[in-house]
Design an enzyme around this catalytic site. Structure first.
Site, mmCIF file in Angstrom:
data_model
loop_
_atom_site.group_PDB
_atom_site.id
_atom_site.type_symbol
_atom_site.label_atom_id
_atom_site.label_comp_id
_atom_site.label_asym_id
_atom_site.label_seq_id
_atom_site.Cartn_x
_atom_site.Cartn_y
_atom_site.Cartn_z
ATOM 1 N N GLY A 15 0.843 -1.206 0.000
ATOM 2 C CA GLY A 15 0.000 0.000 0.000
ATOM 3 C C GLY A 15 0.876 1.253 0.000
ATOM 4 N N ARG A 76 1.332 -5.349 -5.907
ATOM 5 C CA ARG A 76 1.571 -6.581 -5.147
ATOM 6 C C ARG A 76 1.864 -7.664 -6.182
ATOM 7 N NH1 ARG A 76 -2.337 -3.648 -1.937
ATOM 8 N NH2 ARG A 76 -1.588 -3.396 0.189
ATOM 9 N N ASP A 107 5.410 -4.951 5.863
ATOM 10 C CA ASP A 107 6.020 -6.245 6.214
ATOM 11 C C ASP A 107 6.002 -7.213 5.026
ATOM 12 O OD1 ASP A 107 3.149 -7.156 8.348
ATOM 13 O OD2 ASP A 107 3.316 -6.493 6.263
ATOM 14 N N THR A 130 4.208 2.691 5.241
ATOM 15 C CA THR A 130 2.804 2.290 5.294
ATOM 16 C C THR A 130 2.100 3.226 6.266
ATOM 17 O OG1 THR A 130 1.210 0.615 6.035
ATOM 18 C CG2 THR A 130 3.397 0.541 7.062
ATOM 19 N N ASP A 132 -0.180 2.431 8.190
ATOM 20 C CA ASP A 132 -0.696 1.659 9.338
ATOM 21 C C ASP A 132 0.156 1.784 10.597
ATOM 22 O OD1 ASP A 132 -1.849 -1.252 7.415
ATOM 23 O OD2 ASP A 132 -2.399 0.870 7.416
ATOM 24 N N ASP A 134 2.277 -0.256 11.626
ATOM 25 C CA ASP A 134 2.172 -1.581 12.282
ATOM 26 C C ASP A 134 3.453 -2.388 12.135
ATOM 27 O OD1 ASP A 134 0.412 -3.429 9.630
ATOM 28 O OD2 ASP A 134 2.042 -1.938 9.571
ATOM 29 N N ARG A 167 -26.379 14.008 15.779
ATOM 30 C CA ARG A 167 -26.230 12.650 15.272
ATOM 31 C C ARG A 167 -25.053 11.935 15.912
ATOM 32 N NH1 ARG A 167 -27.508 13.898 8.885
ATOM 33 N NH2 ARG A 167 -29.734 13.386 8.987
ATOM 34 N N ARG A 176 -5.596 -1.779 8.461
ATOM 35 C CA ARG A 176 -5.592 -3.219 8.181
ATOM 36 C C ARG A 176 -5.952 -3.970 9.457
ATOM 37 N NH1 ARG A 176 -0.541 -5.927 5.303
ATOM 38 N NH2 ARG A 176 0.336 -5.259 7.257
HETATM 39 O O1 F6P Z 1 -1.545 -1.259 4.493
HETATM 40 C C1 F6P Z 1 -2.041 -0.016 4.140
HETATM 41 C C2 F6P Z 1 -3.510 -0.132 3.824
HETATM 42 O O2 F6P Z 1 -3.990 1.128 3.483
HETATM 43 C C3 F6P Z 1 -4.348 -0.679 4.970
HETATM 44 O O3 F6P Z 1 -4.593 0.291 5.979
HETATM 45 C C4 F6P Z 1 -5.585 -1.096 4.221
HETATM 46 O O4 F6P Z 1 -6.347 -2.066 4.920
HETATM 47 C C5 F6P Z 1 -4.975 -1.701 2.950
HETATM 48 O O5 F6P Z 1 -3.747 -1.019 2.719
HETATM 49 C C6 F6P Z 1 -5.855 -1.525 1.733
HETATM 50 O O6 F6P Z 1 -5.217 -2.257 0.689
HETATM 51 P P1 F6P Z 1 -5.587 -1.941 -0.852
HETATM 52 O O7 F6P Z 1 -5.003 -0.599 -1.181
HETATM 53 O O8 F6P Z 1 -4.917 -3.061 -1.603
HETATM 54 O O9 F6P Z 1 -7.087 -1.925 -0.941
#
Ligand code: F6P
Length: 328
Positions: A15, A76, A107, A130, A132, A134, A167, A176
């Site tokens: 990503g 990917r 990763d 990334t 994330d 993570d 609301r 992720r």
């Molecule tokens: O790993 C980064 C990320 O944006 C995650 O937060 C998310 O779940 C995932 O990639 C989305 O993947 P894609 O861009 O392949 O839909």
């Protein structure tokens, strides 16, 4: 410092995230600084398999430090998971005279680099990119700070309309299977509740908290939920559940999605990217391989790739406590 390496390849994978371009720029310019050649590899490992390369000099990375995304594109690659794919990639690198790789990604990207190194002994260095955050071995991955600021800005906007209509909003954010974006942006945006996969607070506790918010006079509420949260099947089911059990709430859902991955990188991410790119190239020149460069306590560090891949980026328990207190 070993000077045998004369040509380094750089790629982005997984990503994309804001700051990847700043990291590419840093790798290219650090190579030029040390009189090395740099080869840009398009579309991650898939581009390596196809020999989709471009020579990159210091001028080829002008005006990208402030650009989101990655000029080298990302992808990917299932083919790279096969020995045949990795051999094609290796043959292209050898043909182009590339002697080491800097890979920018998460990763999954690092796992690919590890396997490639095991197959061919090819020197590899990882830069964590990334949103994330993570990845073990660094307090910040490239793009995380920018994503936090994007999410906080959007939630501030949602709060305007939530309070105008009394609301309850469920705002789903990326990550992720990690709750870093949800927890930090939730605190920053003053969310009444934050739901993350690391803490299964359960539906009853959520209802109790929302009832307390209502009873304390809050006419609107924002619940930030990480996409990986397991409290319900998905955020829309959660909305239905709350509407059923708390008919006094008018509930809406906002799934932020891929906007969190875009935008101009923050200054923090630009500076971090520049520092990590220098460290990655100079570590290769020192004869090092199979490390991830990162930042811990504002110091640039090296973590063995295997640890970065297998390790876990824990949620800060103190931050969880701060979040609880802030929702008083
Ligand atoms: O790993 C980064 C990320 O944006 C995650 O937060 C998310 O779940 C995932 O990639 C989305 O993947 P894609 O861009 O392949 O839909």
């Amino acid at each position: 410092m070993s000077k045998t390496i004369k040509k380094i390849g750089v790629l982005t994978s997984g990503g994309d995230s804001p700051g990847m371009n700043a990291a590419i720029r840093s790798v290219v310019r650090t190579c030029a600084y040390h009189n090395l050649e740099c080869i840009g590899i398009y579309r991650g490992y898939q581009g390596m398999i196809e020999g989709d390369f471009k020579e990159m000099g210091p001028r080829s990375v002008n005006n990208i430090v402030n650009k989101g995304g990655t000029i080298l594109k990302s992808a990917r690659s299932k083919d790279f998971m096969t020995p045949e794919g990795r051999k094609k990639a290796h043959d292209h690198l050898v043909k182009a005279g590339v002697e080491a790789l800097v890979v920018i990604g998460g990763d999954g990207t690092f796992t690919g680099a590890e396997v490639f190194n095991k197959d061919y002994g090819f020197p590899v260095m990882g830069i964590p990119g990334t949103i994330d955050n993570d990845i073990f071995g660094t307090s910040h991955t490239l793009g995380y700070d920018t994503a936090l600021n994007t999410v906080v800005d959007v939630i501030d906007k949602i709060r305007d309309t939530a309070s105008s209509h009394n609301r309850l909003f469920f705002v789903e954010v990326m990550g992720r299977d990690a709750g870093h974006i949800a927890l930090n942006a939730g605190i920053g945006a003053g969310a009444e509740e934050i739901l993350i996969p690391e803490e299964d607070l359960g539906l009853e506790r959520l209802l109790d908290s929302l009832k307390k918010s209502k009873a304390s006079g809050k006419s609107s509420s924002i619940v930030v939920i990480a996409e990986g949260d397991k409290i319900g099947k998905n955020v829309f089911e959660l909305k239905d559940y709350v509407e059923t059990h708390m008919p006094e709430y008018d509930v809406r859902v906002s799934v932020l999605g891929h906007m969190q991955r875009g935008g101009a990188p923050s200054c923090f991410d630009r500076v971090l990217a520049s520092r990590l790119g220098v460290k990655a190239v100079e570590s290769i020149l020192e004869g090092k391989s199979n490390y991830m460069v990162g930042i811990l306590g504002d110091k640039i560090t090296l973590t063995p790739l295997e640890q970065a891949i297998k390790g876990h980026s824990e949620i800060d328990r103190e931050l969880l406590r701060v979040s609880d207190i802030m929702t008083t």
